[in-house]
Write a protein that holds these residues in place. Structure first.
Motif, PDB file in Angstrom:
ATOM      1  N   PHE A  50       0.843  -1.198   0.000  1.00 52.87           N
ATOM      2  CA  PHE A  50       0.000   0.000   0.000  1.00 52.87           C
ATOM      3  C   PHE A  50       0.873   1.240   0.000  1.00 52.87           C
ATOM      4  O   PHE A  50       1.758   1.380   0.833  1.00 52.87           O
ATOM      5  CB  PHE A  50      -0.934   0.010   1.222  1.00 52.87           C
ATOM      6  CG  PHE A  50      -1.656   1.305   1.410  1.00 52.87           C
ATOM      7  CD1 PHE A  50      -2.562   1.759   0.461  1.00 52.87           C
ATOM      8  CD2 PHE A  50      -1.443   2.097   2.541  1.00 52.87           C
ATOM      9  CE1 PHE A  50      -3.233   2.973   0.621  1.00 52.87           C
ATOM     10  CE2 PHE A  50      -2.104   3.295   2.714  1.00 52.87           C
ATOM     11  CZ  PHE A  50      -3.003   3.741   1.747  1.00 52.87           C
ATOM     12  N   ASN A  51       0.624   2.138  -0.948  1.00 52.49           N
ATOM     13  CA  ASN A  51       1.353   3.400  -1.054  1.00 52.49           C
ATOM     14  C   ASN A  51       0.376   4.566  -0.891  1.00 52.49           C
ATOM     15  O   ASN A  51      -0.456   4.791  -1.774  1.00 52.49           O
ATOM     16  CB  ASN A  51       2.039   3.511  -2.422  1.00 52.49           C
ATOM     17  CG  ASN A  51       3.125   2.474  -2.620  1.00 52.49           C
ATOM     18  OD1 ASN A  51       4.207   2.578  -2.077  1.00 52.49           O
ATOM     19  ND2 ASN A  51       2.823   1.453  -3.408  1.00 52.49           N
ATOM     20  N   PRO A  52       0.462   5.303   0.190  1.00 54.06           N
ATOM     21  CA  PRO A  52      -0.451   6.443   0.366  1.00 54.06           C
ATOM     22  C   PRO A  52      -0.273   7.527  -0.687  1.00 54.06           C
ATOM     23  O   PRO A  52      -1.219   8.239  -1.007  1.00 54.06           O
ATOM     24  CB  PRO A  52      -0.093   6.971   1.759  1.00 54.06           C
ATOM     25  CG  PRO A  52       0.564   5.827   2.449  1.00 54.06           C
ATOM     26  CD  PRO A  52       1.291   5.087   1.379  1.00 54.06           C
ATOM     27  N   TYR A  53       0.941   7.662  -1.204  1.00 58.79           N
ATOM     28  CA  TYR A  53       1.230   8.667  -2.229  1.00 58.79           C
ATOM     29  C   TYR A  53       1.623   7.975  -3.532  1.00 58.79           C
ATOM     30  O   TYR A  53       2.060   6.821  -3.537  1.00 58.79           O
ATOM     31  CB  TYR A  53       2.380   9.575  -1.801  1.00 58.79           C
ATOM     32  CG  TYR A  53       2.066  10.498  -0.651  1.00 58.79           C
ATOM     33  CD1 TYR A  53       1.593  11.795  -0.871  1.00 58.79           C
ATOM     34  CD2 TYR A  53       2.274  10.084   0.669  1.00 58.79           C
ATOM     35  CE1 TYR A  53       1.326  12.649   0.186  1.00 58.79           C
ATOM     36  CE2 TYR A  53       2.001  10.937   1.736  1.00 58.79           C
ATOM     37  CZ  TYR A  53       1.521  12.218   1.485  1.00 58.79           C
ATOM     38  OH  TYR A  53       1.254  13.054   2.535  1.00 58.79           O
ATOM     39  N   HIS A  70      11.866  12.030  -2.203  1.00 59.59           N
ATOM     40  CA  HIS A  70      13.199  11.941  -1.598  1.00 59.59           C
ATOM     41  C   HIS A  70      14.328  12.021  -2.618  1.00 59.59           C
ATOM     42  O   HIS A  70      15.473  12.294  -2.260  1.00 59.59           O
ATOM     43  CB  HIS A  70      13.310  10.667  -0.756  1.00 59.59           C
ATOM     44  CG  HIS A  70      12.577  10.770   0.547  1.00 59.59           C
ATOM     45  ND1 HIS A  70      12.184   9.671   1.275  1.00 59.59           N
ATOM     46  CD2 HIS A  70      12.145  11.851   1.246  1.00 59.59           C
ATOM     47  CE1 HIS A  70      11.556  10.067   2.375  1.00 59.59           C
ATOM     48  NE2 HIS A  70      11.523  11.385   2.377  1.00 59.59           N
ATOM     49  N   ASP A  71      14.028  11.728  -3.880  1.00 55.18           N
ATOM     50  CA  ASP A  71      14.971  11.976  -4.981  1.00 55.18           C
ATOM     51  C   ASP A  71      16.303  11.232  -4.813  1.00 55.18           C
ATOM     52  O   ASP A  71      17.368  11.782  -5.124  1.00 55.18           O
ATOM     53  CB  ASP A  71      15.218  13.477  -5.116  1.00 55.18           C
ATOM     54  CG  ASP A  71      15.766  13.852  -6.491  1.00 55.18           C
ATOM     55  OD1 ASP A  71      15.512  13.095  -7.441  1.00 55.18           O
ATOM     56  OD2 ASP A  71      16.438  14.888  -6.599  1.00 55.18           O
ATOM     57  N   CYS A  72      16.261   9.999  -4.343  1.00 56.11           N
ATOM     58  CA  CYS A  72      17.489   9.224  -4.164  1.00 56.11           C
ATOM     59  C   CYS A  72      18.114   8.909  -5.519  1.00 56.11           C
ATOM     60  O   CYS A  72      17.429   8.458  -6.438  1.00 56.11           O
ATOM     61  CB  CYS A  72      17.196   7.935  -3.408  1.00 56.11           C
ATOM     62  SG  CYS A  72      16.538   8.228  -1.744  1.00 56.11           S
ATOM     63  N   THR A  73      19.399   9.122  -5.633  1.00 59.48           N
ATOM     64  CA  THR A  73      20.095   8.942  -6.909  1.00 59.48           C
ATOM     65  C   THR A  73      19.997   7.512  -7.409  1.00 59.48           C
ATOM     66  O   THR A  73      19.887   7.264  -8.612  1.00 59.48           O
ATOM     67  CB  THR A  73      21.569   9.331  -6.751  1.00 59.48           C
ATOM     68  OG1 THR A  73      21.663  10.635  -6.170  1.00 59.48           O
ATOM     69  CG2 THR A  73      22.282   9.343  -8.097  1.00 59.48           C
ATOM     70  N   ARG A 130       9.247  11.226  -9.785  1.00 61.65           N
ATOM     71  CA  ARG A 130       9.787  12.212  -8.850  1.00 61.65           C
ATOM     72  C   ARG A 130       8.803  13.339  -8.545  1.00 61.65           C
ATOM     73  O   ARG A 130       9.096  14.201  -7.711  1.00 61.65           O
ATOM     74  CB  ARG A 130      11.097  12.786  -9.403  1.00 61.65           C
ATOM     75  CG  ARG A 130      12.212  11.740  -9.534  1.00 61.65           C
ATOM     76  CD  ARG A 130      13.520  12.386  -9.950  1.00 61.65           C
ATOM     77  NE  ARG A 130      14.541  11.406 -10.264  1.00 61.65           N
ATOM     78  CZ  ARG A 130      15.312  10.794  -9.362  1.00 61.65           C
ATOM     79  NH1 ARG A 130      15.148  11.066  -8.082  1.00 61.65           N
ATOM     80  NH2 ARG A 130      16.223   9.916  -9.745  1.00 61.65           N
ATOM     81  N   HIS A 131       7.669  13.307  -9.216  1.00 64.68           N
ATOM     82  CA  HIS A 131       6.614  14.288  -8.962  1.00 64.68           C
ATOM     83  C   HIS A 131       5.585  13.662  -8.027  1.00 64.68           C
ATOM     84  O   HIS A 131       4.793  12.811  -8.419  1.00 64.68           O
ATOM     85  CB  HIS A 131       5.955  14.718 -10.266  1.00 64.68           C
ATOM     86  CG  HIS A 131       4.756  15.603 -10.081  1.00 64.68           C
ATOM     87  ND1 HIS A 131       4.812  16.772  -9.363  1.00 64.68           N
ATOM     88  CD2 HIS A 131       3.471  15.474 -10.525  1.00 64.68           C
ATOM     89  CE1 HIS A 131       3.613  17.337  -9.365  1.00 64.68           C
ATOM     90  NE2 HIS A 131       2.786  16.562 -10.051  1.00 64.68           N
ATOM     91  N   LEU A 132       5.600  14.075  -6.770  1.00 64.53           N
ATOM     92  CA  LEU A 132       4.714  13.496  -5.753  1.00 64.53           C
ATOM     93  C   LEU A 132       3.273  13.921  -6.004  1.00 64.53           C
ATOM     94  O   LEU A 132       2.990  15.087  -6.225  1.00 64.53           O
ATOM     95  CB  LEU A 132       5.160  13.953  -4.367  1.00 64.53           C
ATOM     96  CG  LEU A 132       4.496  13.242  -3.187  1.00 64.53           C
ATOM     97  CD1 LEU A 132       5.036  11.830  -3.038  1.00 64.53           C
ATOM     98  CD2 LEU A 132       4.727  14.034  -1.903  1.00 64.53           C
TER      99      LEU A 132
END
Length: 280
Positions: free
Chosen positions: A23-26, A31-34, A45-47
């Motif tokens: 389950f992913n709420p968003y 966080h943009d981890c490389t 990368r767009h929340l």
């Protein structure tokens, strides 16, 4: 189901996770981890916030088999910076609490500490990723905040899981102090695994990395098996020496822990207090 789905370990033949739901709420992650593996997803990368999330969550919860395990989250972190104001994940936790689900929270954020009041009334465990790689995780909270958060999770009486992942040779493989200082109940660890796009990104920051990643496993590039084995076994031995269980994620090596993700720490006994409240 609409927002709760059977966990799909990216069709990895090396996955040892137990049967669980995701389950992913968003949608997307901030966080943009490389090294992120999910950036192949358009606009990842767009929340974004999900339409009718709370209503759909309740609908799905009503159809879940008893004692189902939900992992939150496996791609989009449930605690992006905007969660401090929006409280979307907090609302989801309030809803899930009423259904007495078994929950594994997976995050890189210290914001989870805010919700310990709700989590302490649930059958859950909290897993926090701490790598010491702040320069590769630009929008995630710094290492020290995450260590402090995991200690607070344990102090609250909840099972505390450290996800020491990814581990990169000669970069953070010696950061065993993170395990010692965060004092978790369980450690799940894994070496850095890269898809072509993330390999290109990380190699710009860590020149020479390409030379290590020659083994193709599914859609990922792995380090040589002997290098991975050396690193994983060293971490496992350190954990066993200080009395902590340890497991590996998608490495293909045997481990002694009851589960890889720490889900064995999530209670299978029903929350009688909540059941009484619902039946009142």
């Amino acid at each position: 189901m609409r927002v709760i789905r059977p966990f799909d370990p990216w069709k990895s033949k090396l996955c040892t996770c137990p049967e669980k739901y995701s389950f992913n709420p968003y949608t997307g992650c901030a966080h943009d981890c490389t090294y992120c593996y999910a950036t192949y997803i358009p606009n990842f990368r767009h929340l974004r916030e999900k339409k009718d999330l709370f209503r759909n969550l309740e609908r799905d919860l009503k159809t879940l088999p008893p004692d189902s395990l939900i992992s939150m989250s496996n791609s989009s972190d449930p605690y992006p910076p905007v969660e401090r104001q929006r409280e979307i994940t907090r609302k989801c936790l309030s809803i899930m609490r009423e259904y007495d689900v078994r929950l594994l929270v997976v995050t890189k954020s210290d914001i989870v500490v805010r919700d310990l009041d709700i989590l302490s009334e649930m059958r859950c465990a909290v897993s926090i990723t701490i790598t010491g790689l702040d320069f590769l995780e630009p929008n995630a909270p710094p290492t020290e905040k995450r260590i402090d958060a995991l200690r607070k999770v344990k102090d609250a009486g909840l099972p505390a899981i450290l996800r020491f992942d990814p581990v990169i040779p000669e970069i953070n493989e010696n950061r065993l102090d993170i395990i010692d200082r965060s004092n978790p109940d369980h450690v799940v660890t894994s070496t850095l695994k890269l898809k072509p796009d993330s390999l290109a990104r990380v190699s710009k920051i860590l020149p020479g990395l390409n030379e290590r990643y020659r083994e193709r496993v599914g859609r990922y590039y792995y380090m040589k098996r002997e290098d991975r084995y050396r690193i994983m076994k060293r971490i496992e031995e350190f954990c066993l020496d200080i009395g902590i269980s340890c497991a590996f994620c998608r490495e293909g090596f045997e481990f002694r822990a009851e589960s890889c993700d720490g889900s064995h720490l999530v209670s299978t006994a029903q929350n009688n207090t909540l059941n009484k409240l619902k039946n009142f």
